[in-house]
Design a protein around this motif. Sequence first.
Motif, PDB file in Angstrom:
ATOM      1  N   GLY A 179       1.134  -1.114   0.041  1.00  0.00           N
ATOM      2  CA  GLY A 179       0.070  -0.112   0.104  1.00  0.00           C
ATOM      3  C   GLY A 179       0.858   1.125  -0.078  1.00  0.00           C
ATOM      4  N   PHE A 180       1.920   1.197   0.661  1.00  0.00           N
ATOM      5  CA  PHE A 180       2.929   2.465   1.031  1.00  0.00           C
ATOM      6  C   PHE A 180       3.369   2.597  -0.561  1.00  0.00           C
ATOM      7  CE2 PHE A 180       6.951   4.271   1.694  1.00  0.00           C
ATOM      8  CZ  PHE A 180       6.449   5.419   2.488  1.00  0.00           C
ATOM      9  N   GLU A 181       3.854   1.650  -1.350  1.00  0.00           N
ATOM     10  CA  GLU A 181       4.444   1.899  -2.574  1.00  0.00           C
ATOM     11  C   GLU A 181       3.441   2.487  -3.508  1.00  0.00           C
ATOM     12  OE1 GLU A 181       6.104  -1.010  -6.116  1.00  0.00           O
ATOM     13  OE2 GLU A 181       5.773  -2.038  -4.078  1.00  0.00           O
ATOM     14  N   ASN A 182       2.207   2.047  -3.355  1.00  0.00           N
ATOM     15  CA  ASN A 182       1.031   2.773  -4.242  1.00  0.00           C
ATOM     16  C   ASN A 182       1.016   4.153  -4.380  1.00  0.00           C
ATOM     17  OD1 ASN A 182      -1.374   2.508  -6.002  1.00  0.00           O
ATOM     18  ND2 ASN A 182      -2.442   3.051  -4.457  1.00  0.00           N
ATOM     19  N   THR A 183       1.396   4.721  -2.779  1.00  0.00           N
ATOM     20  CA  THR A 183       1.290   6.234  -2.706  1.00  0.00           C
ATOM     21  C   THR A 183       2.148   7.255  -3.838  1.00  0.00           C
ATOM     22  OG1 THR A 183       2.918   6.438  -1.271  1.00  0.00           O
ATOM     23  CG2 THR A 183       0.614   6.041  -0.438  1.00  0.00           C
ATOM     24  N   ASN A 184       3.121   6.423  -4.370  1.00  0.00           N
ATOM     25  CA  ASN A 184       4.262   7.025  -5.406  1.00  0.00           C
ATOM     26  C   ASN A 184       3.354   7.682  -6.601  1.00  0.00           C
ATOM     27  OD1 ASN A 184       6.367   6.979  -3.776  1.00  0.00           O
ATOM     28  ND2 ASN A 184       6.639   4.731  -4.789  1.00  0.00           N
ATOM     29  N   ASN A 185       2.343   7.045  -6.860  1.00  0.00           N
ATOM     30  CA  ASN A 185       1.562   7.403  -8.170  1.00  0.00           C
ATOM     31  C   ASN A 185       0.568   8.947  -7.597  1.00  0.00           C
ATOM     32  OD1 ASN A 185       2.239   5.231  -9.548  1.00  0.00           O
ATOM     33  ND2 ASN A 185       0.424   3.926  -8.397  1.00  0.00           N
ATOM     34  N   TYR A 186       0.539   9.274  -6.326  1.00  0.00           N
ATOM     35  CA  TYR A 186      -0.398  10.454  -6.006  1.00  0.00           C
ATOM     36  C   TYR A 186       0.267  11.665  -5.424  1.00  0.00           C
ATOM     37  CZ  TYR A 186      -3.551   6.501  -6.921  1.00  0.00           C
ATOM     38  OH  TYR A 186      -4.700   5.699  -7.537  1.00  0.00           O
ATOM     39  N   THR A 187       1.792  11.807  -5.787  1.00  0.00           N
ATOM     40  CA  THR A 187       2.209  13.130  -5.345  1.00  0.00           C
ATOM     41  C   THR A 187       1.905  14.065  -5.908  1.00  0.00           C
ATOM     42  OG1 THR A 187       4.135  12.913  -6.778  1.00  0.00           O
ATOM     43  CG2 THR A 187       4.366  11.471  -4.811  1.00  0.00           C
ATOM     44  N   HIS A 188       2.128  15.148  -5.011  1.00  0.00           N
ATOM     45  CA  HIS A 188       1.840  16.776  -5.621  1.00  0.00           C
ATOM     46  C   HIS A 188       2.537  16.819  -6.954  1.00  0.00           C
ATOM     47  CE1 HIS A 188       0.212  18.828  -1.994  1.00  0.00           C
ATOM     48  NE2 HIS A 188      -0.350  17.498  -1.944  1.00  0.00           N
ATOM     49  N   LYS A 189       3.529  16.604  -7.071  1.00  0.00           N
ATOM     50  CA  LYS A 189       4.807  16.741  -8.160  1.00  0.00           C
ATOM     51  C   LYS A 189       3.948  15.869  -9.585  1.00  0.00           C
ATOM     52  CE  LYS A 189       9.467  16.684  -9.634  1.00  0.00           C
ATOM     53  NZ  LYS A 189       9.243  15.955 -10.977  1.00  0.00           N
ATOM     54  N   VAL A 190       3.768  14.804  -9.425  1.00  0.00           N
ATOM     55  CA  VAL A 190       3.331  13.891 -10.454  1.00  0.00           C
ATOM     56  C   VAL A 190       2.256  14.547 -10.911  1.00  0.00           C
ATOM     57  CG1 VAL A 190       2.374  11.605 -10.846  1.00  0.00           C
ATOM     58  CG2 VAL A 190       4.567  12.006  -9.811  1.00  0.00           C
ATOM     59  N   ILE A 191       0.950  14.640  -9.972  1.00  0.00           N
ATOM     60  CA  ILE A 191      -0.480  15.123 -10.459  1.00  0.00           C
ATOM     61  C   ILE A 191      -0.255  16.654 -10.842  1.00  0.00           C
ATOM     62  CG2 ILE A 191      -2.597  15.231  -9.493  1.00  0.00           C
ATOM     63  CD1 ILE A 191      -1.816  12.425  -9.955  1.00  0.00           C
ATOM     64  N   GLY A 192       0.363  17.495 -10.171  1.00  0.00           N
ATOM     65  CA  GLY A 192       0.417  18.766 -10.430  1.00  0.00           C
ATOM     66  C   GLY A 192       0.963  18.954 -11.897  1.00  0.00           C
ATOM     67  N   GLU A 193       1.940  18.240 -12.244  1.00  0.00           N
ATOM     68  CA  GLU A 193       2.783  18.481 -13.536  1.00  0.00           C
ATOM     69  C   GLU A 193       1.570  17.993 -14.785  1.00  0.00           C
ATOM     70  OE1 GLU A 193       6.170  15.999 -13.783  1.00  0.00           O
ATOM     71  OE2 GLU A 193       7.316  17.865 -12.908  1.00  0.00           O
ATOM     72  N   LYS A 194       1.030  16.769 -14.580  1.00  0.00           N
ATOM     73  CA  LYS A 194      -0.295  16.526 -15.362  1.00  0.00           C
ATOM     74  C   LYS A 194      -1.404  17.547 -15.467  1.00  0.00           C
ATOM     75  CE  LYS A 194       0.001  11.589 -14.490  1.00  0.00           C
ATOM     76  NZ  LYS A 194      -0.446  10.043 -14.120  1.00  0.00           N
ATOM     77  N   LEU A 195      -1.681  18.101 -14.475  1.00  0.00           N
ATOM     78  CA  LEU A 195      -2.849  19.339 -14.620  1.00  0.00           C
ATOM     79  C   LEU A 195      -2.252  20.383 -15.250  1.00  0.00           C
ATOM     80  CD1 LEU A 195      -4.267  19.024 -10.974  1.00  0.00           C
ATOM     81  CD2 LEU A 195      -5.581  18.364 -13.163  1.00  0.00           C
ATOM     82  N   ASN A 196      -1.123  20.768 -15.058  1.00  0.00           N
ATOM     83  CA  ASN A 196      -0.346  22.132 -15.694  1.00  0.00           C
ATOM     84  C   ASN A 196      -0.217  21.750 -16.970  1.00  0.00           C
ATOM     85  OD1 ASN A 196       0.901  24.679 -15.825  1.00  0.00           O
ATOM     86  ND2 ASN A 196       2.738  23.181 -16.218  1.00  0.00           N
ATOM     87  N   ASN A 197       0.075  20.652 -17.518  1.00  0.00           N
ATOM     88  CA  ASN A 197       0.390  20.331 -19.157  1.00  0.00           C
ATOM     89  C   ASN A 197      -1.221  20.366 -19.676  1.00  0.00           C
ATOM     90  OD1 ASN A 197       2.983  20.059 -18.688  1.00  0.00           O
ATOM     91  ND2 ASN A 197       2.803  18.068 -18.552  1.00  0.00           N
ATOM     92  N   LEU A 198      -2.241  19.713 -19.148  1.00  0.00           N
ATOM     93  CA  LEU A 198      -3.442  19.911 -19.597  1.00  0.00           C
ATOM     94  C   LEU A 198      -4.012  21.112 -19.692  1.00  0.00           C
ATOM     95  CD1 LEU A 198      -5.532  16.783 -18.007  1.00  0.00           C
ATOM     96  CD2 LEU A 198      -5.147  17.208 -20.268  1.00  0.00           C
ATOM     97  N   TYR A 199      -3.830  21.745 -18.668  1.00  0.00           N
ATOM     98  CA  TYR A 199      -4.623  23.229 -18.684  1.00  0.00           C
ATOM     99  C   TYR A 199      -3.751  24.456 -19.732  1.00  0.00           C
ATOM    100  CZ  TYR A 199      -7.378  21.697 -14.692  1.00  0.00           C
ATOM    101  OH  TYR A 199      -8.424  21.068 -13.840  1.00  0.00           O
ATOM    102  N   THR A 200      -2.633  24.135 -19.677  1.00  0.00           N
ATOM    103  CA  THR A 200      -1.577  25.061 -20.496  1.00  0.00           C
ATOM    104  C   THR A 200      -1.993  24.564 -21.936  1.00  0.00           C
ATOM    105  OG1 THR A 200       0.177  24.982 -19.099  1.00  0.00           O
ATOM    106  CG2 THR A 200       0.580  25.555 -21.305  1.00  0.00           C
ATOM    107  N   ASN A 201      -2.205  23.289 -22.251  1.00  0.00           N
ATOM    108  CA  ASN A 201      -2.527  23.029 -23.668  1.00  0.00           C
ATOM    109  C   ASN A 201      -4.006  23.356 -24.247  1.00  0.00           C
ATOM    110  OD1 ASN A 201       0.148  21.844 -24.200  1.00  0.00           O
ATOM    111  ND2 ASN A 201      -0.735  19.754 -23.538  1.00  0.00           N
ATOM    112  N   LEU A 202      -4.888  23.258 -23.162  1.00  0.00           N
ATOM    113  CA  LEU A 202      -6.290  23.882 -23.251  1.00  0.00           C
ATOM    114  C   LEU A 202      -6.340  25.062 -23.653  1.00  0.00           C
ATOM    115  CD1 LEU A 202      -9.164  23.417 -23.329  1.00  0.00           C
ATOM    116  CD2 LEU A 202      -9.078  23.907 -21.004  1.00  0.00           C
ATOM    117  N   ILE A 203      -5.599  26.063 -23.109  1.00  0.00           N
ATOM    118  CA  ILE A 203      -5.451  27.509 -23.299  1.00  0.00           C
ATOM    119  C   ILE A 203      -4.965  27.742 -24.783  1.00  0.00           C
ATOM    120  CG2 ILE A 203      -4.677  29.853 -22.887  1.00  0.00           C
ATOM    121  CD1 ILE A 203      -4.840  28.963 -19.982  1.00  0.00           C
TER     122      ILE A 203
END
Length: 378
Positions: free
Chosen positions: A349-373
């Motif tokens: 379970g502890f290993e699974n948390t690596n998929n949800y860090t602020h850095k990983v998710i933040g970069e995905k959101l930033n790329n999506l919103y930047t491309n949308l604009i």
Amino acid sequence: MNICIITEFFPHSDKLDIKGGVEVCAYNEATELSKYHNITILTSKDEQMDEFDIGNIHIIGCGDKHNYVQKGSFTNRLKFMKDAYDKGKQLEDIDLIIGYNFITYPIAQRIGKKLNIPVASRYHDVWVGKWVENIGVSGLFGEVLERYVLRNKMDLYVCVSDYTKNNLLKYVKNTKIETVHNMVDFPIVESDPYTNPTISCVARLVDYKRVEDLIRAVNIVKETIPNIQCKIIGTGPLEDELKSLTKSLDLDDNVEFLGFVEEHDDVMKVVNSSDIFCLPSIVEGFGIVIIEAQSLRTPFIAAEIPPVVESSGQKGGLFFKPRDYEDLSRQILRLLEDKQLYKQLQEEGFENTNNYTHKVIGEKLNNLYTNLIKDKDK
């Protein structure tokens, strides 16, 4: 870029004084996006200040101050919607507007149309046809709102899970939907383990969270483990009913209602000190608290519903048949009695948390919103 986020509720300090998963999502993502862009929040008014800042985030209060609710409070919510629209359409140089729940989606749509800017939604769950079933007659308001939102299309729907995305495909083109899981603000807390075997639960005390199933399961487990303890964090309309159930089952010495715990770290200390975290809910968009429990190496037991199965990575816990408290009791006993399984679930379970860090998710959101604009500007 200048991004405006509309969320019905938002913390009024950096102490994360909030009650629901959507608000945690909005706060975490606004904080991360503020590293890249200028973020303005339109939310319910603070009782002391109309406008204030948390770090680099500027917050504007709208409507009258009203307490956290999941249903009802129509007058306050309508005032909030009108005031948020009036204030939002006057914002200057906004490049993107994002709605975070059903109350705010139509506001974002109208502001986006008025300012001629792209509109996105952070979509947590699809409740079309289920509103009344999930929260009663007052769900008619949500039913109407969601149908309205889906008729008036947005530029981008950012779903918190593939489960939500698949449900949304019935109403929205695949090209306008992306999945980005919630980022999790992993707690760093220290607390001693409870003396007796303990199960913790963090949930609004409403019907679809099925806290009653946990109480009934504890009643069964008590026959094998007399000193079993259950600590329930949360408030809601079913609180008195659940306390009466506890009393009728003679569980007053086993089940403790902790009510609303203001500090998030204090909530996590309870989870950290527990042997098991339980989420009996049959309706979830994602289930952030499952990931938080994994980060604390507290194995979970949850109702087997697709969003929670997905977010957990099927690691770090056990599942039971939804609404089946007898199956829940069997899984509790299995986890408490099998030490090897318990340790295995802690580590995976502890290993699974690596998929949800602020850095990983933040970069995905930033790329999506930047491309949308960029696409909107072409």
